[in-house]
Scaffold this active site. Structure first.
Site, PDB file in Angstrom:
ATOM      1  N   HIS A 122       0.968  -1.217   0.063  1.00  0.00           N
ATOM      2  CA  HIS A 122       0.038  -0.161  -0.038  1.00  0.00           C
ATOM      3  C   HIS A 122       0.847   1.397   0.109  1.00  0.00           C
ATOM      4  O   HIS A 122       1.963   1.437   0.478  1.00  0.00           O
ATOM      5  CB  HIS A 122      -0.964   0.097   1.195  1.00  0.00           C
ATOM      6  CG  HIS A 122      -0.188  -0.106   2.606  1.00  0.00           C
ATOM      7  ND1 HIS A 122       0.278   1.179   3.110  1.00  0.00           N
ATOM      8  CD2 HIS A 122       0.274  -1.233   3.367  1.00  0.00           C
ATOM      9  CE1 HIS A 122       0.943   0.700   4.441  1.00  0.00           C
ATOM     10  NE2 HIS A 122       0.702  -0.658   4.443  1.00  0.00           N
ATOM     11  N   ASP A 123       0.420   2.092  -0.764  1.00  0.00           N
ATOM     12  CA  ASP A 123       1.324   3.588  -0.941  1.00  0.00           C
ATOM     13  C   ASP A 123       2.380   3.819  -1.239  1.00  0.00           C
ATOM     14  O   ASP A 123       3.104   4.744  -1.362  1.00  0.00           O
ATOM     15  CB  ASP A 123       1.105   4.291   0.555  1.00  0.00           C
ATOM     16  CG  ASP A 123      -0.430   4.247   1.461  1.00  0.00           C
ATOM     17  OD1 ASP A 123      -1.239   5.010   0.870  1.00  0.00           O
ATOM     18  OD2 ASP A 123      -0.606   3.507   2.363  1.00  0.00           O
ATOM     19  N   GLY A 140       5.129  -0.991   2.846  1.00  0.00           N
ATOM     20  CA  GLY A 140       4.265   0.177   2.418  1.00  0.00           C
ATOM     21  C   GLY A 140       5.039   1.488   2.427  1.00  0.00           C
ATOM     22  O   GLY A 140       5.945   1.683   2.904  1.00  0.00           O
TER      23      GLY A 140
END
Length: 264
Positions: A122-123, A140
């Site tokens: 994520h991200d 992340g």
């Protein structure tokens, strides 16, 4: 349903799929997915989440694209994944959407080559023309600059940054930020030189490469603090104007580094 979609594929009617997109057997496409012209989805892929995919990408079999973040704080917020154009994504890769604790989006640019078993958490933000070799694992919030090459089985700690035109060797463990133009390897990953061959292939002049080699010595070989090294690099910009842009890339990276840079 388009004739390019295999009859065993499950494509939600709400998905926005260009008529030229090819989707292989047993693949699943969710309702909030947008896929641009010329993209090919192989068999047994799952594309879900709020995911936008550009033109002329190729996803090989068993990819999982747009899955929810592997983050216990995630509470089903409508975060996104955005993928650009002309990317190649090989077997068993996973791309997760973002989290509201960051910008809410995971991104990949154009012309990237993502090999088998890669995980993009994520991200994360991948630039253009990167190569992530087999089984690279990005935690992340990792950022990967343009033209960076990450060697197979490399693990990258969350929030780390990988600079443009850098290269890590296989089986590396990257716990801090990897500066642009640098070669690194090991566990923990340590700088071992300048990515000279890569820079030559991309058209960097001999004089700019020479300046970057001197910059490497300033940062990593002379025992200077990072602030002292920055001052030397700024002075070198004045005396070597042809390398101003490349040296500024280094200086900007150091200014943006939060985890500190890898060290010998």
């Amino acid at each position: 349903m388009s004739g390019n979609i295999h009859p065993t594929a499950l494509v939600d009617p709400s998905a926005q799929i260009d008529s030229s997109v090819r989707i292989g057997p047993y693949s699943v496409v969710g309702p909030d997915v947008t896929i641009g012209a010329g993209t090919e989805i192989g068999p047994h892929c799952v594309i879900d989440g709020v995911t936008t995919i550009g033109r002329d990408n190729r996803f090989y079999r068993f990819c999982s694209i747009g899955g929810m973040p592997q983050d216990k704080k995630y509470a089903a917020e409508p975060t996104r994944l955005v993928i650009g154009d002309r990317n190649t994504v090989r077997e068993f890769t996973t791309f997760n959407t973002g989290t509201v604790q960051d910008g809410g989006v995971t991104t990949m640019g154009n012309d990237n080559w993502i090999m088998a078993y890669v995980h993009v958490a994520h991200d994360c933000h991948l630039g253009n023309n990167t190569i992530l070799a087999n089984s690279v694992q990005l935690g992340g919030h990792v950022q990967v600059g343009d033209w960076a090459i990450v060697g197979g089985l490399t693990g990258v700690h969350q929030f780390s940054k990988i600079g443009a035109h850098s290269m890590t060797g296989g089986n590396s463990s990257l716990m801090q930020d990897m500066p642009p133009f640098v070669l690194g390897a090991g566990n923990p990953c340590r700088p071992v030189g300048v990515n000279v061959e890569g820079l030559r292939r991309r058209g960097f002049s001999a004089s700019v490469i020479s300046s970057l080699r001197e910059a490497y010595k300033i940062v990593f070989r002379r025992g200077l603090s990072l602030d002292e090294a920055r001052a030397e690099l700024r002075a070198r910009q004045q005396s070597h104007p042809d390398a101003t842009e490349a040296l500024q890339t280094l200086l900007d990276f150091f200014d943006a580094s939060n985890r500190g840079i890898i060290r010998p």
